[in-house]
Design a protein around this motif. Structure first.
Motif, short mmCIF file in Angstrom:
data_model
loop_
_atom_site.label_atom_id
_atom_site.label_comp_id
_atom_site.label_asym_id
_atom_site.label_seq_id
_atom_site.Cartn_x
_atom_site.Cartn_y
_atom_site.Cartn_z
N PHE A 251 69.72 11.16 81.61
CA PHE A 251 69.99 9.80 82.06
C PHE A 251 69.34 9.55 83.41
N GLY A 252 69.08 8.29 83.70
CA GLY A 252 68.76 8.00 85.08
C GLY A 252 67.58 7.09 85.31
N TYR A 253 66.75 6.82 84.30
CA TYR A 253 65.60 5.97 84.53
C TYR A 253 66.02 4.51 84.43
N THR A 254 65.79 3.76 85.48
CA THR A 254 66.08 2.32 85.56
C THR A 254 67.48 1.98 85.03
N PRO A 255 68.54 2.56 85.56
CA PRO A 255 69.89 2.28 85.06
C PRO A 255 70.39 0.90 85.49
N TYR A 256 71.32 0.36 84.70
CA TYR A 256 71.95 -0.93 85.01
C TYR A 256 73.38 -0.86 84.50
N SER A 269 70.17 2.47 80.30
CA SER A 269 69.06 3.11 81.01
C SER A 269 68.04 3.54 79.97
N GLU A 270 66.96 4.14 80.43
CA GLU A 270 65.99 4.75 79.52
C GLU A 270 65.98 6.24 79.80
N ASP A 271 65.91 7.05 78.74
CA ASP A 271 65.93 8.49 78.95
C ASP A 271 64.50 9.01 79.06
N GLN A 272 64.37 10.33 79.13
CA GLN A 272 63.06 10.94 79.34
C GLN A 272 62.11 10.70 78.18
N SER A 273 62.66 10.47 76.99
CA SER A 273 61.83 10.21 75.81
C SER A 273 61.52 8.74 75.63
N LYS A 274 61.86 7.93 76.63
CA LYS A 274 61.64 6.48 76.59
C LYS A 274 62.49 5.79 75.54
N ARG A 275 63.60 6.40 75.18
CA ARG A 275 64.58 5.71 74.35
C ARG A 275 65.55 4.95 75.25
N GLY A 276 66.16 3.92 74.69
CA GLY A 276 67.21 3.25 75.42
C GLY A 276 68.52 4.00 75.27
N THR A 277 69.31 4.01 76.32
CA THR A 277 70.61 4.69 76.30
C THR A 277 71.69 3.71 76.74
N LEU A 278 72.74 3.60 75.93
CA LEU A 278 73.92 2.81 76.27
C LEU A 278 75.09 3.76 76.34
N THR A 295 75.24 6.09 73.04
CA THR A 295 74.40 5.82 71.88
C THR A 295 72.99 5.51 72.37
N ASN A 296 72.02 5.69 71.48
CA ASN A 296 70.62 5.45 71.83
C ASN A 296 70.03 4.36 70.95
N PHE A 297 69.03 3.68 71.46
CA PHE A 297 68.28 2.71 70.67
C PHE A 297 66.81 2.87 71.00
N GLY A 298 65.97 2.62 69.99
CA GLY A 298 64.54 2.86 70.16
C GLY A 298 64.22 4.30 69.83
N SER A 303 58.52 3.49 68.83
CA SER A 303 58.69 2.43 69.81
C SER A 303 59.24 3.02 71.09
N ILE A 304 59.34 2.19 72.11
CA ILE A 304 59.92 2.62 73.37
C ILE A 304 60.90 1.57 73.84
N ALA A 305 61.77 1.94 74.76
CA ALA A 305 62.75 1.01 75.30
C ALA A 305 62.73 1.15 76.82
N LEU A 306 62.14 0.17 77.49
CA LEU A 306 61.93 0.26 78.93
C LEU A 306 62.69 -0.84 79.67
N ARG A 307 63.14 -0.50 80.88
CA ARG A 307 63.76 -1.44 81.82
C ARG A 307 64.91 -2.24 81.18
N PRO A 308 65.91 -1.57 80.60
CA PRO A 308 66.99 -2.32 79.95
C PRO A 308 67.94 -2.96 80.96
N THR A 309 68.58 -4.03 80.52
CA THR A 309 69.63 -4.69 81.31
C THR A 309 70.73 -5.12 80.36
N ILE A 310 71.93 -5.41 80.88
CA ILE A 310 73.07 -5.72 80.02
C ILE A 310 73.97 -6.73 80.72
#
Length: 409
Positions: A251-256, A269-278, A295-298, A303-310
């Protein structure tokens, strides 16, 4: 008249004796020299190919004679760290051979430790035919480091560290286990801060910023027996920390973070594999943190999941926006998803997703979300070709998107 016949006869006999002695001595010398030279020796005429496969030495007898069971195989790792001798009497070699001979076409795999990969050692192989006392194979099976010990020595006395730069933190052991300074790990100068160092400079690691040095895994750090660790440390006085919890392994890339309900919070956030993490966590009134669900998405493969917000839509419904690819495109589009998050932190994907396909970008930019009223939501984001974009759309309380309702400024 004098008779000299007897004198002449004596002289002839002596001459013959001397000549005979010379002949005997010469023949003896020649005989000794000829017999002293050894005759031709038997040597094994073979062709052996040595290599590394899956981290282990492998030898193939490709041509020539069969080798006897007293043949010896010598393996030297890292120039002297480990020297091993193998014979055909060992069970694993017997199983590889059809009989007690090493015949053409047969392969021997030695069960050494896995020595391949980053920072691997030099591996040398020698095969001796004991019958003729001859070396029938010698070669370097793998280029690498030469050492007599495993481990590393990090003095942390470099002039400075640049963050995320490979080999910035030097290993003085000779094993090439150089490290990477992460998250604001810095060097303290001995001249300016003598009380925080001993002799030279020192590394400073701020736990509040998760500062550390990352050293890649290598053969010389794979220590399976006893290990000795020695370090000099001077703890610093830091502000009190109520609680720390690992939110996610990577965890830790661009968290919100957003408030869910009660003491429950949702983090994207996005994890090291560029998946989204909720992920959901519980934060009590006294500051204690408990991880709940993740849970993960992407998928990094497609695909990739970058810069998520909620943001929170209703009591249990949440809206997530992020940058991702769409179908086979390499460009990034803004995607929207809805999730149900209960008061106990459980997470359920509604199955509703919408990709805003009109504008694409090669540069990820975090979208901004805002609930306007009822089912109307606004989303703002930026792309290099158009600048800032503001859109509104209708999202039902069940998390369903009405694509036809999108309006844009």
């Amino acid at each position: 008249m004098k008779n000299l016949r007897n004198k002449i006869a004596v002289s002839q006999i002596l001459s013959e004796i001397i000549l005979l002695g010379i002949a005997i001595v010469s023949i003896s010398i020649i005989y000794t020299q000829v017999l002293a030279v050894p005759g031709p020796q038997d040597t094994a005429n073979v062709t052996i190919i040595g290599k590394m496969e899956d981290g282990h030495p492998v030898f193939d007898l490709q041509r020539g004679e069969s080798l006897e069971r007293d043949t010896k195989i010598y393996i030297t790792i890292a120039g002297g760290y480990n020297k091993s001798i193998y014979t055909f009497d060992q069970l694993f070699i017997q199983n590889a051979l059809g009989n007690n001979l090493w015949n053409i076409g047969e392969q021997i795999i030695l069960p050494t430790e896995n020595v391949t990969g980053y920072g691997g050692p030099q591996v040398e192989g020698t095969i001796i035919d004991t019958k003729t006392n001859a070396i029938v194979f010698w070669g370097v099976l793998q280029e690498g480091i030469i050492t007599r010990h495993k481990g590393g020595i990090w003095h942390f006395d470099e002039p400075y560290w640049r963050i995320n730069i490979t080999d910035e933190v030097k290993d003085s052991s000779g094993n090439l286990n150089h490290g990477i300074a992460k998250n604001n790990a810095i060097i303290i100068n001995h001249t300016t801060q003598p009380f925080n160092t001993i002799h030279n400079n020192s590394g400073f690691f701020n736990v509040l910023r998760d500062a550390y040095v990352r050293v890649p895994s290598s053969w010389s750090l794979n220590i399976s027996k006893t290990i000795t660790v020695e370090a000099w440390m001077k703890p610093q006085l830091l502000p009190p920390i109520i609680d720390i919890v690992d939110l996610e392994e990577k965890f830790g890339y661009t968290p919100y973070i957003a408030h869910a309900s009660g003491d429950c919070y949702a983090i994207v956030s996005e994890d090291q594999s560029k998946r989204g993490t909720l992920q959901t966590v519980r934060i009590s009134t006294d500051g204690n943190i408990t991880s709940l669900n993740t849970t993960n998405f992407g998928d990094a493969k497609t695909s990739i999941a970058l810069r998520p917000t909620i943001i929170k839509m209703t009591e249990k419904m949440f809206l997530i926006a992020y940058n991702s690819r769409y179908q086979n495109s390499n460009e990034l589009y803004v995607h929207l998803r809805t999730y149900n998050i209960s008061t106990n932190g459980s997470i359920e994907y509604t199955g509703n997703e919408l990709a805003l396909q009109d504008y694409a970008s090669s540069t990820p930019n975090r979208p901004s979300l805002q609930k306007i009223t009822g089912d109307i939501y606004a989303i703002a984001y930026w792309i290099p070709s158009q600048g800032g974009i503001l859109k509104t759309l209708n999202i039902s309380s069940y998390g369903q998107f009405n694509a036809s309702s999108i309006k844009m400024m």
